[in-house]
Design an enzyme around this catalytic site. Sequence first.
Site, mmCIF file in Angstrom:
data_model
loop_
_atom_site.group_PDB
_atom_site.id
_atom_site.type_symbol
_atom_site.label_atom_id
_atom_site.label_comp_id
_atom_site.label_asym_id
_atom_site.label_seq_id
_atom_site.Cartn_x
_atom_site.Cartn_y
_atom_site.Cartn_z
ATOM 1 N N ASP A 195 44.547 22.137 66.713
ATOM 2 C CA ASP A 195 43.858 21.047 67.389
ATOM 3 C C ASP A 195 43.374 20.069 66.304
ATOM 4 O OD1 ASP A 195 42.362 19.571 69.168
ATOM 5 O OD2 ASP A 195 41.285 21.257 70.020
ATOM 6 N N GLU A 205 49.086 31.298 64.389
ATOM 7 C CA GLU A 205 48.102 30.677 65.281
ATOM 8 C C GLU A 205 48.721 30.365 66.636
ATOM 9 O OE1 GLU A 205 45.199 30.250 65.855
ATOM 10 O OE2 GLU A 205 43.987 29.507 64.213
ATOM 11 N N ASP A 206 47.893 30.320 67.656
ATOM 12 C CA ASP A 206 48.381 29.900 68.969
ATOM 13 C C ASP A 206 48.410 28.384 69.103
ATOM 14 O OD1 ASP A 206 45.624 29.954 68.807
ATOM 15 O OD2 ASP A 206 45.310 30.521 70.895
ATOM 16 N N LYS A 257 48.800 20.103 68.764
ATOM 17 C CA LYS A 257 48.300 18.873 69.389
ATOM 18 C C LYS A 257 47.976 17.864 68.291
ATOM 19 C CE LYS A 257 45.709 20.487 73.495
ATOM 20 N NZ LYS A 257 44.316 20.661 73.995
ATOM 21 N N PHE A 301 44.269 20.503 78.562
ATOM 22 C CA PHE A 301 43.634 21.795 78.345
ATOM 23 C C PHE A 301 44.587 22.905 78.767
ATOM 24 C CE2 PHE A 301 40.894 25.371 78.437
ATOM 25 C CZ PHE A 301 40.086 25.141 77.344
#
Length: 182
Positions: A105, A101-102, A133, A154
Amino acid sequence: MNDFIQEILIDEQEIDGICSKIAADISRDYANSQKKLLLLCILKGSVVFMGELMKKITVPVEIDFMKVSSYGSGTSSAGKINILLDLHRGDLEDIDIVIVEDIIDSGRTLSHLTEYLKLKGAHSVRTCTLLDKPSRREVNFNADYVGKIIPDKFVIGFGLDYDEKYRALPFVGVLRPEYVKN
Ligand code: PRP
């Protein structure tokens, strides 16, 4: 620097070091496995990270792709996920999967996918993310391999988009708030 970038959070050199470290960890952890190792890229954001990682892993790997979407819009990923492109193979009991995964969240995507792939019969499932995060977490989930913990800003670049733009940037940057549509 591009005017839409507020700051560069992770430059190319640091990204290269992160990819090398995770690739070394994966290579070490699967060096003695009797199973096939599958890197499973979650489209689209993880494509660039996956490309770097697979070049640096020193044990044999196969690759595959899944695409999922979360309900919700704008700059937040929320709710349940939809499987848009599934993994189809008949030998999952002989496969060790590392999901690539990048970013994590809420944690819902990887939490759901991990369970899904175990239920499908994979021999083992681990997870790997470039960015994490933890301050945004909505479910209790931690990846096995984490590149860098970042604040709740962001971020774009190195695969990550805003409205499908900026994925090709070679670094991870913070998008200026005035470039985010309300
Ligand atoms: C992003 C990211 C993860 C997911 C993480 O994908 O690539 O798949 O959100 O969020 P979560 O931890 O809250 O579940 P996105 O839906 O933006 O798709 P993309 O990779 O195609 O840009």
